[in-house]
Write a protein that holds these residues in place. Structure first.
Motif, PDB file in Angstrom:
ATOM      1  N   THR A 107       0.862  -1.178   0.000  1.00 58.54           N
ATOM      2  CA  THR A 107       0.000   0.000   0.000  1.00 58.54           C
ATOM      3  C   THR A 107       0.900   1.229   0.000  1.00 58.54           C
ATOM      4  O   THR A 107       2.031   1.191   0.487  1.00 58.54           O
ATOM      5  N   PHE A 108       0.369   2.305  -0.565  1.00 67.32           N
ATOM      6  CA  PHE A 108       1.114   3.565  -0.593  1.00 67.32           C
ATOM      7  C   PHE A 108       0.130   4.695  -0.370  1.00 67.32           C
ATOM      8  O   PHE A 108      -0.863   4.802  -1.097  1.00 67.32           O
ATOM      9  N   ARG A 109       0.394   5.486   0.648  1.00 68.32           N
ATOM     10  CA  ARG A 109      -0.441   6.648   0.989  1.00 68.32           C
ATOM     11  C   ARG A 109      -1.916   6.258   1.141  1.00 68.32           C
ATOM     12  O   ARG A 109      -2.815   6.994   0.755  1.00 68.32           O
ATOM     13  N   GLY A 110      -2.155   5.039   1.665  1.00 73.66           N
ATOM     14  CA  GLY A 110      -3.520   4.584   1.908  1.00 73.66           C
ATOM     15  C   GLY A 110      -4.178   3.892   0.731  1.00 73.66           C
ATOM     16  O   GLY A 110      -5.324   3.466   0.845  1.00 73.66           O
ATOM     17  N   TYR A 111      -3.488   3.756  -0.371  1.00 70.86           N
ATOM     18  CA  TYR A 111      -4.047   3.095  -1.551  1.00 70.86           C
ATOM     19  C   TYR A 111      -3.453   1.693  -1.697  1.00 70.86           C
ATOM     20  O   TYR A 111      -2.247   1.505  -1.546  1.00 70.86           O
ATOM     21  N   GLN A 112      -4.322   0.727  -2.005  1.00 69.71           N
ATOM     22  CA  GLN A 112      -3.859  -0.625  -2.297  1.00 69.71           C
ATOM     23  C   GLN A 112      -3.306  -0.636  -3.715  1.00 69.71           C
ATOM     24  O   GLN A 112      -3.945  -0.138  -4.632  1.00 69.71           O
ATOM     25  N   SER A 119       4.098  -5.705 -17.253  1.00 70.72           N
ATOM     26  CA  SER A 119       4.994  -4.552 -17.141  1.00 70.72           C
ATOM     27  C   SER A 119       5.037  -4.166 -15.670  1.00 70.72           C
ATOM     28  O   SER A 119       4.597  -4.927 -14.825  1.00 70.72           O
ATOM     29  N   ARG A 120       5.524  -3.009 -15.386  1.00 76.54           N
ATOM     30  CA  ARG A 120       5.641  -2.618 -13.980  1.00 76.54           C
ATOM     31  C   ARG A 120       4.791  -1.401 -13.627  1.00 76.54           C
ATOM     32  O   ARG A 120       4.967  -0.833 -12.552  1.00 76.54           O
ATOM     33  N   GLN A 121       3.899  -1.013 -14.519  1.00 73.32           N
ATOM     34  CA  GLN A 121       3.027   0.125 -14.213  1.00 73.32           C
ATOM     35  C   GLN A 121       2.188  -0.219 -12.995  1.00 73.32           C
ATOM     36  O   GLN A 121       1.615  -1.300 -12.905  1.00 73.32           O
ATOM     37  N   THR A 169      -0.805  11.562 -10.094  1.00 70.99           N
ATOM     38  CA  THR A 169      -1.761  12.038  -9.104  1.00 70.99           C
ATOM     39  C   THR A 169      -1.077  12.812  -7.990  1.00 70.99           C
ATOM     40  O   THR A 169      -1.663  13.706  -7.393  1.00 70.99           O
ATOM     41  N   TRP A 170       0.148  12.443  -7.699  1.00 70.63           N
ATOM     42  CA  TRP A 170       0.814  12.989  -6.530  1.00 70.63           C
ATOM     43  C   TRP A 170       1.366  14.399  -6.767  1.00 70.63           C
ATOM     44  O   TRP A 170       1.910  14.692  -7.802  1.00 70.63           O
ATOM     45  N   ALA A 171       1.251  15.233  -5.749  1.00 73.81           N
ATOM     46  CA  ALA A 171       1.693  16.621  -5.847  1.00 73.81           C
ATOM     47  C   ALA A 171       3.146  16.799  -5.432  1.00 73.81           C
ATOM     48  O   ALA A 171       3.839  17.663  -5.960  1.00 73.81           O
ATOM     49  N   TRP A 172       3.596  16.008  -4.488  1.00 70.77           N
ATOM     50  CA  TRP A 172       4.932  16.184  -3.941  1.00 70.77           C
ATOM     51  C   TRP A 172       5.953  15.382  -4.736  1.00 70.77           C
ATOM     52  O   TRP A 172       5.701  14.253  -5.143  1.00 70.77           O
ATOM     53  N   ASP A 173       7.122  15.957  -4.916  1.00 70.28           N
ATOM     54  CA  ASP A 173       8.188  15.270  -5.656  1.00 70.28           C
ATOM     55  C   ASP A 173       8.572  13.949  -5.015  1.00 70.28           C
ATOM     56  O   ASP A 173       8.823  12.968  -5.694  1.00 70.28           O
ATOM     57  N   TRP A 174       8.633  13.907  -3.684  1.00 76.21           N
ATOM     58  CA  TRP A 174       9.029  12.672  -3.018  1.00 76.21           C
ATOM     59  C   TRP A 174       8.025  11.562  -3.291  1.00 76.21           C
ATOM     60  O   TRP A 174       8.396  10.396  -3.405  1.00 76.21           O
ATOM     61  N   GLU A 175       6.729  11.915  -3.398  1.00 75.89           N
ATOM     62  CA  GLU A 175       5.711  10.906  -3.692  1.00 75.89           C
ATOM     63  C   GLU A 175       5.919  10.325  -5.083  1.00 75.89           C
ATOM     64  O   GLU A 175       5.823   9.109  -5.290  1.00 75.89           O
ATOM     65  N   LYS A 176       6.208  11.189  -6.040  1.00 76.12           N
ATOM     66  CA  LYS A 176       6.470  10.720  -7.400  1.00 76.12           C
ATOM     67  C   LYS A 176       7.725   9.850  -7.437  1.00 76.12           C
ATOM     68  O   LYS A 176       7.772   8.831  -8.136  1.00 76.12           O
ATOM     69  N   THR A 177       8.723  10.224  -6.668  1.00 76.99           N
ATOM     70  CA  THR A 177       9.976   9.461  -6.612  1.00 76.99           C
ATOM     71  C   THR A 177       9.731   8.066  -6.037  1.00 76.99           C
ATOM     72  O   THR A 177      10.220   7.069  -6.572  1.00 76.99           O
ATOM     73  N   VAL A 178       8.951   7.996  -4.969  1.00 76.22           N
ATOM     74  CA  VAL A 178       8.635   6.695  -4.370  1.00 76.22           C
ATOM     75  C   VAL A 178       7.838   5.850  -5.360  1.00 76.22           C
ATOM     76  O   VAL A 178       8.101   4.655  -5.533  1.00 76.22           O
ATOM     77  N   GLU A 180       7.843   5.981  -8.624  1.00 74.86           N
ATOM     78  CA  GLU A 180       8.759   5.517  -9.673  1.00 74.86           C
ATOM     79  C   GLU A 180       9.629   4.368  -9.171  1.00 74.86           C
ATOM     80  O   GLU A 180       9.902   3.419  -9.908  1.00 74.86           O
ATOM     81  N   ALA A 181      10.050   4.429  -7.906  1.00 80.43           N
ATOM     82  CA  ALA A 181      10.834   3.332  -7.324  1.00 80.43           C
ATOM     83  C   ALA A 181       9.994   2.057  -7.238  1.00 80.43           C
ATOM     84  O   ALA A 181      10.492   0.960  -7.522  1.00 80.43           O
ATOM     85  N   LEU A 182       8.733   2.199  -6.869  1.00 81.99           N
ATOM     86  CA  LEU A 182       7.839   1.035  -6.818  1.00 81.99           C
ATOM     87  C   LEU A 182       7.692   0.399  -8.202  1.00 81.99           C
ATOM     88  O   LEU A 182       7.653  -0.823  -8.336  1.00 81.99           O
ATOM     89  N   GLU A 183       7.614   1.251  -9.225  1.00 86.76           N
ATOM     90  CA  GLU A 183       7.454   0.730 -10.590  1.00 86.76           C
ATOM     91  C   GLU A 183       8.760   0.195 -11.179  1.00 86.76           C
ATOM     92  O   GLU A 183       8.741  -0.420 -12.236  1.00 86.76           O
ATOM     93  N   SER A 184       9.856   0.385 -10.479  1.00 86.79           N
ATOM     94  CA  SER A 184      11.129  -0.102 -11.002  1.00 86.79           C
ATOM     95  C   SER A 184      11.382  -1.571 -10.641  1.00 86.79           C
ATOM     96  O   SER A 184      12.338  -2.173 -11.108  1.00 86.79           O
TER      97      SER A 184
END
Length: 192
Positions: A107-112, A119-121, A169-178, A180-184
């Motif tokens: 889960t991430f930020r309350g989302y399953q 693929s990894r999307q 969807t995410w506003a904060w850069d750190w959220e987008k970074t996390v 992207e790491a999950l999708e890697s």
């Protein structure tokens, strides 16, 4: 194999009733119950009894064929023009997708999270809406990905579509970074 989980659907309907409302469309023998976050479509005889009872409690009746109604807690039920409701419901139409996503134990930020099988999307789904789907179906099955914005399950006339979030969807850069790491990584693989 049922797709719709009665308790989850009733909880989602009641939550929608208290927070912005939901719509009910009677469409040629099918019922379509939807909000901006989820949509359920099935024949009336497959709609779980407690969900039907909840709708009747809120509305006082079942809409006639071709009728659509918006239901909110602090207001009277409002008729929706049939063409508008049909168009809105069509936006939730399930089509067998070439792309499938399956449940991953993250889960991430309350989302399953769900991740595409080939693929990894990754896609995030609100757990309250996810509870509409039978647990075994959600966790062991594959959801169809529609236009990268919804996940859907369909079987034997029952269809559940859920709004999905993506990294945009995410506003904060750190959220987008996390994200992207999950999708890697392949989140389906278990270490050890």
């Amino acid at each position: 194999m049922a797709i719709i989980q009665e308790k989850g659907l009733v909880r989602a309907i009641k939550g929608a009733y208290r927070h912005g409302g939901y719509n009910v469309l009677n469409l040629d023998g099918d019922v379509v119950v939807y909000t901006e976050e989820w949509c359920v479509r099935c024949p009336w005889n497959k709609l779980p009894r407690k969900a039907l009872a909840t709708i009747v409690e809120h509305l006082g009746m079942i809409p006639e064929n071709g009728e659509a109604v918006n239901i909110e807690k602090d207001g009277q039920p409002q008729a929706i023009m049939a063409g508008v409701a049909t168009e809105e419901a069509a936006g939730w139409t399930f089509s067998p997708a070439a792309v499938g996503a399956s449940y991953v134990p993250v889960t991430f930020r309350g989302y399953q999270l769900f991740q595409e099988v080939n693929s990894r999307q990754a896609y995030g789904v609100d757990p309250t809406a996810l509870a509409i789907v039978e647990r075994t179906t959600a966790e062991m099955g594959t959801a169809g990905v529609s236009e990268g914005r919804t996940l859907g399950w369909s079987h034997d006339g029952e269809t559940v579509m859920l709004a999905a979030i993506r990294k945009t969807t995410w506003a904060w850069d750190w959220e987008k970074t996390v994200w992207e790491a999950l999708e890697s990584v392949d989140l389906h693989k278990r270490e050890g």
